[in-house]
Each structure stands twice: as C-alpha cells, then as structure tokens.
Design a protein around this motif. Structure first.
Motif, PDB file in Angstrom:
ATOM      1  N   THR A  11       1.010  -1.444  -0.057  1.00 21.52           N
ATOM      2  CA  THR A  11      -0.262  -0.031  -0.039  1.00 21.52           C
ATOM      3  C   THR A  11       0.968   1.125   0.009  1.00 21.52           C
ATOM      4  O   THR A  11       2.073   1.123   0.392  1.00 21.52           O
ATOM      5  CB  THR A  11      -0.888  -0.011   1.291  1.00 21.52           C
ATOM      6  N   LYS A  12       0.116   2.380  -0.121  1.00 21.78           N
ATOM      7  CA  LYS A  12       1.116   3.712  -0.241  1.00 21.78           C
ATOM      8  C   LYS A  12       1.779   3.800   1.183  1.00 21.78           C
ATOM      9  O   LYS A  12       2.690   4.338   1.183  1.00 21.78           O
ATOM     10  CB  LYS A  12       0.223   4.754  -0.608  1.00 21.78           C
ATOM     11  N   ARG A  15       4.883   1.515   1.407  1.00 24.66           N
ATOM     12  CA  ARG A  15       5.803   1.828   0.670  1.00 24.66           C
ATOM     13  C   ARG A  15       6.692   3.125   1.351  1.00 24.66           C
ATOM     14  O   ARG A  15       7.819   2.842   1.353  1.00 24.66           O
ATOM     15  CB  ARG A  15       5.150   2.652  -0.726  1.00 24.66           C
ATOM     16  N   TYR A  16       5.743   3.843   1.662  1.00 28.84           N
ATOM     17  CA  TYR A  16       6.468   5.112   2.423  1.00 28.84           C
ATOM     18  C   TYR A  16       7.342   4.557   3.900  1.00 28.84           C
ATOM     19  O   TYR A  16       8.422   5.128   4.189  1.00 28.84           O
ATOM     20  CB  TYR A  16       5.406   6.270   2.712  1.00 28.84           C
ATOM     21  N   THR A 144      -2.050  11.266   1.730  1.00 31.18           N
ATOM     22  CA  THR A 144      -1.057  10.309   2.421  1.00 31.18           C
ATOM     23  C   THR A 144       0.241  10.464   2.097  1.00 31.18           C
ATOM     24  O   THR A 144       1.074  10.335   2.669  1.00 31.18           O
ATOM     25  CB  THR A 144      -1.613   9.046   1.757  1.00 31.18           C
ATOM     26  N   ASP A 145       0.407  11.156   0.919  1.00 36.11           N
ATOM     27  CA  ASP A 145       1.872  11.693   0.454  1.00 36.11           C
ATOM     28  C   ASP A 145       2.284  12.704   1.304  1.00 36.11           C
ATOM     29  O   ASP A 145       3.470  12.320   1.861  1.00 36.11           O
ATOM     30  CB  ASP A 145       1.967  12.165  -1.134  1.00 36.11           C
TER      31      ASP A 145
END
Length: 163
Positions: A11-12, A15-16, A144-145
């Motif tokens: 998922t994002k 990933r982060y 989210t970013d």
C-alpha cells in the motif's frame, strides 16, 4: 547498496514506511550529513514514483538556494515568498498543489511539472529550507503523500542539524 525496488503489492503507507526505513539505513551507513542528504534526494526520486524532480532548497540570507536534488537542472535561487516553495516557507506548512498552472506565481523550473508538494524543514526551531517534489502528473500527490513525506522530512532535518 540499498535497493530502489519497492514491492508492487505494498500500500502507499507501507511503501513510505519501507522508504523511511531504507533512508535510515542509508544514514546509518554514512556519517557525512551532506552525502546523506544527496543520497536521500536520489533515493526519493527513484522510489516515490511519478516524480520528475526531488530536491532541497536551503534558506540562505532570505533566499531559497538550490541544494541536493535529483532530476533536471533547476532554478538556482527562488525569491523570498515566491512560488510554491516560498509559500511553504511563508506559511510554515506544507503546500500540496494538484495543478501548478493554477497556483498564482508558480515558478516553472521544468515546464513538464504539473503538480507539486513542498514541505518546510526546520532545525532548532527555525526554517532551514524546503523539501520540494514535482510531478508531470496532475494531482499526483495526496494527503497520504503529504503526511508520509512530512515524517520523512524529520529524517532530512536530522541530517541538516549536523551540517
């Protein structure tokens, strides 16, 4: 060497978290903060996805001056308070811009850029610079970013504090 491949099934958020862990590993392997900042920008460039530029602008005598980055050559200096980077410094908060062409006073260092995320960096309670991410995709960045990259900004600030 830290791998730049990120498993596609993550998922994002996952990933982060992986990116952050790998940045920590990069920093643990090198004691020079400038080398780490350079590698951080390259690593973010190759792993965030959908970006055409990632870098730092450093606040020097009231101007934002180009620091470590990955991507095409960029504007060397940004006037105080101008563009998305200047807005982040002025407001003291991240700027999430889905369409840079609609942002008043946007500074186009690369005409291919369509969206931007800029996060102010502070060290010792004062603004030190900004983390700037550009994308050729409209609306590339979301909340989210922003939240994840604000956490990663703390890793950047830890290196900057050692300069």
């Amino acid at each position: 060497m830290i791998p730049v491949e990120i498993p596609a099934q993550l998922t994002k958020d996952e990933r982060y978290r992986l990116i952050s862990a790998r940045l920590a590993a990069l920093a643990a392997a090198e004691r020079d903060p400038l080398a780490n900042l350079c590698n951080f920008m390259a690593y973010l460039y190759w792993t965030v996805g959908g970006v055409n530029w990632v870098g730092l602008y450093l606040l020097r005598d009231g101007e934002l001056v180009l620091g470590p980055f990955a991507g095409k050559p960029a504007c060397s200096r940004l006037a105080p308070g101008k563009g998305v980077c200047g807005a982040a410094v002025r407001a003291g908060k991240s700027q999430l811009v889905p369409d840079v062409r609609a942002f008043p006073g946007h500074i186009a260092c690369d005409d291919a850029s369509r969206s931007e995320l800029v996060i102010p960096l502070t060290v010792g309670g004062r603004t030190w610079g900004v983390l700037d991410l550009d994308s050729p995709e409209p609306a590339r960045f979301d909340e989210t970013d922003r939240a994840a990259l604000e956490k990663i900004a703390a890793q950047i600030e830890a290196q900057a504090a050692r300069l």
